[in-house]
Design a protein around this motif. Structure first.
Motif, PDB file in Angstrom:
ATOM      1  N   ILE A 220       0.866  -1.171   0.000  1.00 48.59           N
ATOM      2  CA  ILE A 220       0.000   0.000   0.000  1.00 48.59           C
ATOM      3  C   ILE A 220       0.909   1.228   0.000  1.00 48.59           C
ATOM      4  CG2 ILE A 220      -1.827   1.279   1.167  1.00 48.59           C
ATOM      5  CD1 ILE A 220      -2.532  -1.350   2.639  1.00 48.59           C
ATOM      6  N   VAL A 221       0.905   1.980  -1.080  1.00 45.97           N
ATOM      7  CA  VAL A 221       1.689   3.216  -1.142  1.00 45.97           C
ATOM      8  C   VAL A 221       0.758   4.364  -0.769  1.00 45.97           C
ATOM      9  CG1 VAL A 221       3.163   4.719  -2.524  1.00 45.97           C
ATOM     10  CG2 VAL A 221       3.121   2.253  -2.985  1.00 45.97           C
ATOM     11  N   THR A 222       1.059   5.030   0.337  1.00 43.67           N
ATOM     12  CA  THR A 222       0.242   6.183   0.722  1.00 43.67           C
ATOM     13  C   THR A 222       0.721   7.403  -0.048  1.00 43.67           C
ATOM     14  OG1 THR A 222       1.664   6.612   2.650  1.00 43.67           O
ATOM     15  CG2 THR A 222      -0.274   5.229   2.991  1.00 43.67           C
ATOM     16  N   LEU A 223      -0.238   8.166  -0.577  1.00 41.81           N
ATOM     17  CA  LEU A 223       0.065   9.243  -1.519  1.00 41.81           C
ATOM     18  C   LEU A 223      -0.395  10.609  -1.018  1.00 41.81           C
ATOM     19  CD1 LEU A 223      -1.155   7.276  -4.664  1.00 41.81           C
ATOM     20  CD2 LEU A 223       1.231   7.624  -3.980  1.00 41.81           C
ATOM     21  N   GLY A 224      -0.557  10.757   0.299  1.00 40.99           N
ATOM     22  CA  GLY A 224      -0.971  12.039   0.848  1.00 40.99           C
ATOM     23  C   GLY A 224      -2.338  12.445   0.343  1.00 40.99           C
ATOM     24  N   ALA A 225      -2.421  13.640  -0.212  1.00 44.23           N
ATOM     25  CA  ALA A 225      -3.699  14.162  -0.695  1.00 44.23           C
ATOM     26  C   ALA A 225      -4.253  13.375  -1.875  1.00 44.23           C
ATOM     27  CB  ALA A 225      -3.545  15.626  -1.087  1.00 44.23           C
ATOM     28  N   GLU A 226      -3.405  12.541  -2.489  1.00 46.63           N
ATOM     29  CA  GLU A 226      -3.856  11.737  -3.626  1.00 46.63           C
ATOM     30  C   GLU A 226      -4.384  10.367  -3.208  1.00 46.63           C
ATOM     31  OE1 GLU A 226      -4.145  12.982  -6.695  1.00 46.63           O
ATOM     32  OE2 GLU A 226      -3.527  14.835  -5.692  1.00 46.63           O
ATOM     33  N   GLY A 227      -4.411  10.104  -1.904  1.00 50.27           N
ATOM     34  CA  GLY A 227      -5.007   8.858  -1.442  1.00 50.27           C
ATOM     35  C   GLY A 227      -3.995   7.749  -1.223  1.00 50.27           C
ATOM     36  N   ALA A 228      -4.355   6.542  -1.626  1.00 51.97           N
ATOM     37  CA  ALA A 228      -3.493   5.377  -1.421  1.00 51.97           C
ATOM     38  C   ALA A 228      -3.663   4.422  -2.591  1.00 51.97           C
ATOM     39  CB  ALA A 228      -3.840   4.679  -0.107  1.00 51.97           C
ATOM     40  N   LEU A 229      -2.574   3.713  -2.916  1.00 57.46           N
ATOM     41  CA  LEU A 229      -2.597   2.727  -3.987  1.00 57.46           C
ATOM     42  C   LEU A 229      -2.327   1.353  -3.394  1.00 57.46           C
ATOM     43  CD1 LEU A 229      -2.789   2.279  -7.103  1.00 57.46           C
ATOM     44  CD2 LEU A 229      -0.280   2.261  -7.084  1.00 57.46           C
ATOM     45  N   PHE A 230      -3.248   0.427  -3.588  1.00 61.95           N
ATOM     46  CA  PHE A 230      -3.135  -0.933  -3.078  1.00 61.95           C
ATOM     47  C   PHE A 230      -2.770  -1.851  -4.233  1.00 61.95           C
ATOM     48  CE2 PHE A 230      -5.552  -4.972  -2.064  1.00 61.95           C
ATOM     49  CZ  PHE A 230      -4.637  -5.443  -1.139  1.00 61.95           C
ATOM     50  N   VAL A 231      -1.681  -2.604  -4.080  1.00 59.82           N
ATOM     51  CA  VAL A 231      -1.217  -3.499  -5.133  1.00 59.82           C
ATOM     52  C   VAL A 231      -1.042  -4.899  -4.546  1.00 59.82           C
ATOM     53  CG1 VAL A 231       0.586  -3.969  -6.824  1.00 59.82           C
ATOM     54  CG2 VAL A 231      -0.065  -1.606  -6.338  1.00 59.82           C
ATOM     55  N   SER A 232      -1.699  -5.873  -5.168  1.00 60.62           N
ATOM     56  CA  SER A 232      -1.621  -7.261  -4.713  1.00 60.62           C
ATOM     57  C   SER A 232      -1.475  -8.169  -5.922  1.00 60.62           C
ATOM     58  CB  SER A 232      -2.895  -7.632  -3.942  1.00 60.62           C
ATOM     59  OG  SER A 232      -4.006  -7.736  -4.835  1.00 60.62           O
ATOM     60  N   GLU A 233      -1.553  -9.476  -5.670  1.00 60.12           N
ATOM     61  CA  GLU A 233      -1.451 -10.434  -6.769  1.00 60.12           C
ATOM     62  C   GLU A 233      -2.625 -10.315  -7.732  1.00 60.12           C
ATOM     63  OE1 GLU A 233      -3.501 -12.649  -3.343  1.00 60.12           O
ATOM     64  OE2 GLU A 233      -2.043 -11.033  -3.626  1.00 60.12           O
ATOM     65  N   HIS A 234      -3.690  -9.634  -7.314  1.00 56.79           N
ATOM     66  CA  HIS A 234      -4.876  -9.474  -8.155  1.00 56.79           C
ATOM     67  C   HIS A 234      -4.883  -8.162  -8.938  1.00 56.79           C
ATOM     68  CE1 HIS A 234      -6.409 -13.017  -6.227  1.00 56.79           C
ATOM     69  NE2 HIS A 234      -6.408 -12.441  -5.036  1.00 56.79           N
ATOM     70  N   GLY A 235      -3.797  -7.385  -8.840  1.00 55.96           N
ATOM     71  CA  GLY A 235      -3.741  -6.111  -9.544  1.00 55.96           C
ATOM     72  C   GLY A 235      -3.695  -4.941  -8.581  1.00 55.96           C
ATOM     73  N   SER A 236      -4.129  -3.777  -9.038  1.00 55.78           N
ATOM     74  CA  SER A 236      -4.020  -2.573  -8.210  1.00 55.78           C
ATOM     75  C   SER A 236      -5.377  -1.880  -8.099  1.00 55.78           C
ATOM     76  CB  SER A 236      -2.990  -1.601  -8.786  1.00 55.78           C
ATOM     77  OG  SER A 236      -3.407  -1.119 -10.056  1.00 55.78           O
ATOM     78  N   ARG A 237      -5.510  -1.108  -7.021  1.00 55.18           N
ATOM     79  CA  ARG A 237      -6.724  -0.319  -6.801  1.00 55.18           C
ATOM     80  C   ARG A 237      -6.340   0.986  -6.130  1.00 55.18           C
ATOM     81  NH1 ARG A 237     -11.813  -1.896  -2.787  1.00 55.18           N
ATOM     82  NH2 ARG A 237     -12.918   0.105  -2.981  1.00 55.18           N
ATOM     83  N   HIS A 238      -6.841   2.075  -6.686  1.00 61.78           N
ATOM     84  CA  HIS A 238      -6.564   3.391  -6.108  1.00 61.78           C
ATOM     85  C   HIS A 238      -7.716   3.793  -5.201  1.00 61.78           C
ATOM     86  CE1 HIS A 238      -6.625   7.959  -6.376  1.00 61.78           C
ATOM     87  NE2 HIS A 238      -5.552   7.665  -5.678  1.00 61.78           N
ATOM     88  N   PHE A 239      -7.368   4.267  -4.007  1.00 54.69           N
ATOM     89  CA  PHE A 239      -8.350   4.756  -3.042  1.00 54.69           C
ATOM     90  C   PHE A 239      -8.171   6.272  -2.918  1.00 54.69           C
ATOM     91  CE2 PHE A 239      -7.922   0.331  -2.102  1.00 54.69           C
ATOM     92  CZ  PHE A 239      -9.128  -0.078  -1.553  1.00 54.69           C
ATOM     93  N   PRO A 240      -9.063   7.083  -3.482  1.00 48.74           N
ATOM     94  CA  PRO A 240      -8.932   8.541  -3.379  1.00 48.74           C
ATOM     95  C   PRO A 240      -9.007   8.993  -1.924  1.00 48.74           C
ATOM     96  CG  PRO A 240     -10.542   7.925  -5.051  1.00 48.74           C
ATOM     97  CD  PRO A 240     -10.237   6.690  -4.281  1.00 48.74           C
ATOM     98  N   ALA A 241      -8.357  10.109  -1.628  1.00 48.58           N
ATOM     99  CA  ALA A 241      -8.356  10.647  -0.268  1.00 48.58           C
ATOM    100  C   ALA A 241      -9.550  11.560  -0.048  1.00 48.58           C
ATOM    101  CB  ALA A 241      -7.065  11.419  -0.014  1.00 48.58           C
ATOM    102  N   THR A 242      -9.989  11.631   1.199  1.00 49.08           N
ATOM    103  CA  THR A 242     -10.983  12.619   1.598  1.00 49.08           C
ATOM    104  C   THR A 242     -10.342  14.006   1.540  1.00 49.08           C
ATOM    105  OG1 THR A 242     -11.999  11.017   3.089  1.00 49.08           O
ATOM    106  CG2 THR A 242     -12.537  13.334   3.457  1.00 49.08           C
ATOM    107  N   LYS A 243     -11.038  14.972   0.957  1.00 45.57           N
ATOM    108  CA  LYS A 243     -10.480  16.318   0.833  1.00 45.57           C
ATOM    109  C   LYS A 243     -10.672  17.099   2.135  1.00 45.57           C
ATOM    110  CE  LYS A 243      -9.334  15.495  -3.380  1.00 45.57           C
ATOM    111  NZ  LYS A 243      -7.908  15.192  -3.687  1.00 45.57           N
TER     112      LYS A 243
END
Length: 302
Positions: A220-243
């Motif tokens: 899980i790469v935390t991206l500050g105001a850009e949210g977080a990116l989750f990467v697993s064996e099933h691919g990736s998913r971006h979680f936007p951050a609350t503004k």
């Protein structure tokens, strides 16, 4: 006490100065305010996990000074099991000197103190805590040998092992990765670990995939105001951050890690646990200080 989350890591007293901007080299700058507050990545993550739904135990060291007493009392006030928080005679407690500017960016200098004396043997003495855990969290503010031992022991016990590689400035030993279920770096840490530039979602994905190639289970790469990116064996998913409008970003990453771990320990699915961590971190950046900024579960939006 059955601790679902065990945190092996640092306890620091944060000495926080606020100023209009960060000082340049050799410059003396007039500040706006000063306060002391319990911190340290390990202790912050323990408090976050406790406030966000988990039963928690802390494994770490303080010095035999007033700060050490205050740090332990702060955790005990959160109903965190502190039987494994040792007191090192003749040594100061860990201290973090923090300057926060008007844009809520910070610069930090850490003096390890008792944290630097947390040995693998120190942790092994409380192996029963690890055996009773569901989730074990480590960071990098205690000696590397201790982190390595704890990660390996967590894997041996079949626990969910989280490493928040903070503050990382160099690549990790490759042998560590196979012991990690969730590796949670921020952008600069992901860059330090891989040598790849990380400045957006796509580059974060490349770095996370590299870390998984080296053996990390999920990243899980935390991206500050850009949210977080989750990467697993099933691919990736971006979680936007609350503004939100940030006041102080200190402990935002720790709040996320603790909230995520608490979510897993409470039986949430990975995505739900990430959202719990994100919502908590979004609230924390609107408040000053490390542990005082961490919200309770009841404060999170449904």
């Amino acid at each position: 006490m059955h601790a679902k989350v065990v945190v092996v890591g640092s306890l620091n007293m944060d000495l926080v100065a606020r100023a209009e901007r960060l000082p340049r080299g050799g410059e003396t700058l007039a500040g706006d305010s000063f306060f002391t507050v319990p911190g340290g990545k390990g202790a912050n993550q323990a408090v976050a996990a406790a406030r966000l739904g988990a039963s928690v135990a802390m494994v770490g060291n303080v010095g035999d000074d007033a700060y050490g007493q205050q740090l332990r009392q702060a955790l005990e006030s959160e109903n965190i099991d502190c039987q494994a928080v040792g007191v090192c005679a003749g040594v100061s407690s860990g201290v973090a000197l923090i300057v926060v500017d008007a844009a809520s960016q910070n610069a930090i200098v850490i003096i390890p103190g008792g944290n630097g004396l947390l040995t693998p043997e120190s942790v092994q003495r409380f192996d029963a805590l690890l055996q009773n855990a569901e989730v074990i969290i480590c960071q990098l503010e205690v000696p590397p040998a201790t982190v390595a031992w704890t990660l390996a022991r967590g894997r041996e016990l079949g626990k969910t092992v989280i490493l928040n590689p903070a503050p990382a400035t160099d690549p990790l030993p490759r042998a560590w990765f196979a012991h990690i279920d969730y590796l949670i770096p921020n952008e600069s840490e992901a860059e330090a670990l891989t040598g790849l530039p990380v400045n957006d979602i796509d580059s974060a994905r490349c770095a996370a995939e590299r870390l998984r190639e080296w053996g990390a289970g999920k990243v899980i790469v935390t991206l500050g105001a850009e949210g977080a990116l989750f990467v697993s064996e099933h691919g990736s998913r971006h979680f936007p951050a609350t503004k939100v409008k940030p006041l102080d970003t200190t402990a935002a990453g720790d709040t996320f890690v603790g909230g995520f771990a608490a979510g897993l320990a409470c039986g949430l699915e990975e995505g739900e646990a990430i959202v719990r961590g994100q919502r908590a971190a979004a609230i924390s950046v609107t408040r000053a200080g490390a542990q005082p900024s961490i919200p309770f579960l009841k404060e999170l939006a449904p």
